[in-house]
Scaffold this motif. Structure first.
Motif, PDB file in Angstrom:
ATOM      1  N   PRO A 134      52.492  51.148  22.420  1.00 31.02           N
ATOM      2  CA  PRO A 134      54.307  51.374  22.774  1.00 31.02           C
ATOM      3  C   PRO A 134      54.023  52.447  24.241  1.00 31.02           C
ATOM      4  N   TRP A 135      54.870  51.406  24.919  1.00 33.22           N
ATOM      5  CA  TRP A 135      55.188  52.171  26.383  1.00 33.22           C
ATOM      6  C   TRP A 135      55.280  54.313  26.144  1.00 33.22           C
ATOM      7  N   GLU A 136      55.808  54.534  25.267  1.00 36.39           N
ATOM      8  CA  GLU A 136      56.036  56.148  25.047  1.00 36.39           C
ATOM      9  C   GLU A 136      54.344  56.920  25.378  1.00 36.39           C
ATOM     10  N   GLN A 137      53.429  55.876  25.181  1.00 35.54           N
ATOM     11  CA  GLN A 137      52.518  56.134  24.952  1.00 35.54           C
ATOM     12  C   GLN A 137      51.581  56.546  25.580  1.00 35.54           C
ATOM     13  N   TRP A 138      52.192  55.844  27.305  1.00 38.56           N
ATOM     14  CA  TRP A 138      52.000  55.257  28.438  1.00 38.56           C
ATOM     15  C   TRP A 138      51.293  57.067  29.578  1.00 38.56           C
ATOM     16  N   ALA A 139      50.872  57.547  28.801  1.00 37.11           N
ATOM     17  CA  ALA A 139      50.192  58.524  30.148  1.00 37.11           C
ATOM     18  C   ALA A 139      51.436  59.633  30.585  1.00 37.11           C
TER      19      ALA A 139
ATOM     20  N   TYR B  57      42.531  39.224  32.291  1.00 37.22           N
ATOM     21  CA  TYR B  57      41.551  39.856  31.682  1.00 37.22           C
ATOM     22  C   TYR B  57      42.106  40.856  30.201  1.00 37.22           C
ATOM     23  N   SER B  58      43.167  40.413  29.581  1.00 39.69           N
ATOM     24  CA  SER B  58      44.074  41.325  28.510  1.00 39.69           C
ATOM     25  C   SER B  58      44.603  39.902  28.151  1.00 39.69           C
ATOM     26  N   SER B  59      44.821  40.987  25.883  1.00 34.04           N
ATOM     27  CA  SER B  59      45.548  39.843  25.771  1.00 34.04           C
ATOM     28  C   SER B  59      47.170  39.556  25.589  1.00 34.04           C
ATOM     29  N   PHE B  60      47.211  38.664  25.353  1.00 34.71           N
ATOM     30  CA  PHE B  60      48.228  38.369  24.725  1.00 34.71           C
ATOM     31  C   PHE B  60      49.279  39.658  24.227  1.00 34.71           C
ATOM     32  N   LYS B  61      48.821  40.846  23.804  1.00 33.62           N
ATOM     33  CA  LYS B  61      49.760  41.853  23.534  1.00 33.62           C
ATOM     34  C   LYS B  61      50.022  43.032  24.754  1.00 33.62           C
ATOM     35  N   THR B  62      48.470  43.001  25.170  1.00 33.89           N
ATOM     36  CA  THR B  62      49.036  43.375  26.233  1.00 33.89           C
ATOM     37  C   THR B  62      49.852  43.002  27.483  1.00 33.89           C
ATOM     38  N   ALA B  63      49.916  41.488  27.990  1.00 30.03           N
ATOM     39  CA  ALA B  63      50.806  41.395  28.364  1.00 30.03           C
ATOM     40  C   ALA B  63      52.688  41.320  28.285  1.00 30.03           C
ATOM     41  N   GLN B  64      52.160  41.509  26.579  1.00 28.42           N
ATOM     42  CA  GLN B  64      54.222  41.869  26.038  1.00 28.42           C
ATOM     43  C   GLN B  64      54.172  43.436  26.944  1.00 28.42           C
ATOM     44  N   GLY B  65      53.310  44.568  26.542  1.00 29.57           N
ATOM     45  CA  GLY B  65      53.222  45.874  26.445  1.00 29.57           C
ATOM     46  C   GLY B  65      53.527  45.602  28.225  1.00 29.57           C
TER      47      GLY B  65
ATOM     48  N   ALA C  49      57.304  47.877  31.458  1.00 28.15           N
ATOM     49  CA  ALA C  49      58.091  48.571  32.579  1.00 28.15           C
ATOM     50  C   ALA C  49      59.669  48.888  32.866  1.00 28.15           C
ATOM     51  N   GLY C  50      59.971  47.373  32.111  1.00 29.85           N
ATOM     52  CA  GLY C  50      61.467  47.841  31.723  1.00 29.85           C
ATOM     53  C   GLY C  50      62.244  48.868  31.174  1.00 29.85           C
ATOM     54  N   GLN C  51      61.612  49.621  31.217  1.00 30.27           N
ATOM     55  CA  GLN C  51      61.262  51.011  30.097  1.00 30.27           C
ATOM     56  C   GLN C  51      60.938  52.059  31.178  1.00 30.27           C
ATOM     57  N   ILE C  52      60.006  51.763  32.038  1.00 27.47           N
ATOM     58  CA  ILE C  52      59.701  53.324  32.622  1.00 27.47           C
ATOM     59  C   ILE C  52      60.361  52.863  34.245  1.00 27.47           C
ATOM     60  N   LEU C  53      60.613  51.405  34.434  1.00 24.31           N
ATOM     61  CA  LEU C  53      61.193  51.718  36.122  1.00 24.31           C
ATOM     62  C   LEU C  53      62.263  52.021  36.319  1.00 24.31           C
ATOM     63  N   ARG C  54      62.497  52.661  37.267  1.00 20.85           N
ATOM     64  CA  ARG C  54      63.969  52.949  37.709  1.00 20.85           C
ATOM     65  C   ARG C  54      64.874  51.688  37.593  1.00 20.85           C
TER      66      ARG C  54
END
Length: 182
Positions: free
Chosen positions: A91-96, A114-122, A127-132
């Motif tokens: 979840p984006w809340e855990q993004w560093a 090089y990622s799972s579909f879950k990563t692509a969804q993430g 991005a929808g949450q942390i982008l201005r």
């Protein structure tokens, strides 16, 4: 330091696109996150060419994080923060420690194949949450379009990636778009 011949080959073209897109914002300081920074070569080159951006490199792999640190030390990059461990499938809340609407730019280069579909969804959800507002998400890599992969060398790459990890492979643009319109 890790060295990727592919990163050395394509950084200028990627940087040129970023510079063109962000040129009208170069009068102010921006904050960017690179997801899956790998060796660190891209983020260092981008930082050198675009000093108006503070970069936060990230990766899930400890060896990559160490390589990024080595590039930062070797180049004395002032506008690159210490790399952060970041798993985009979380979840984006855990993004560093990144906060909602805190980023102007998110870059993901050769991450999605090089990622799972879950990563692509993430990536898209995060991005929808942390982008201005009016922020930029730039992904780069090889993609299938409506289930079709061209040319045949990309089909071979897709097969090899799926052999290495069944969750990897060239993501389909149409699937990515549809899954994030909802």
């Amino acid at each position: 330091m890790l060295l990727s011949p592919q990163a050395e080959k394509n950084w200028e073209g990627l940087c040129s696109v970023l510079e063109d897109v962000l040129e009208d914002q170069s009068h102010r300081q921006l904050f960017a996150v690179e997801l899956g920074s790998g060796t660190g070569q891209h983020v260092i080159r981008f930082a050198q060419k675009m000093p108006f951006i503070t970069w936060q490199p990230s990766d899930i792999n400890e060896e990559s994080l160490n390589s990024i640190k080595a590039y930062i030390a070797a180049t004395h990059a002032k506008n690159v923060q210490e790399p952060a461990h970041l798993d985009a499938s979380e979840p984006w809340e855990q993004w560093a420690g990144l906060h909602r609407s805190s980023c102007d730019v998110i870059v993901a280069i050769n991450l999605l194949q090089y990622s799972s579909f879950k990563t692509a969804q993430g990536v898209f959800t995060g991005a929808g949450q942390i982008l201005r507002q009016n922020g930029l998400l730039m992904t780069y890599g090889l993609y299938a379009i409506n289930g079709t992969i061209t040319p045949s060398c990309n089909e071979d790459l897709d097969a090899e990636l799926r052999k290495r990890n069944p969750e990897w492979g060239l993501p389909d643009m149409d699937v990515l778009i549809v899954s994030h319109i909802r």
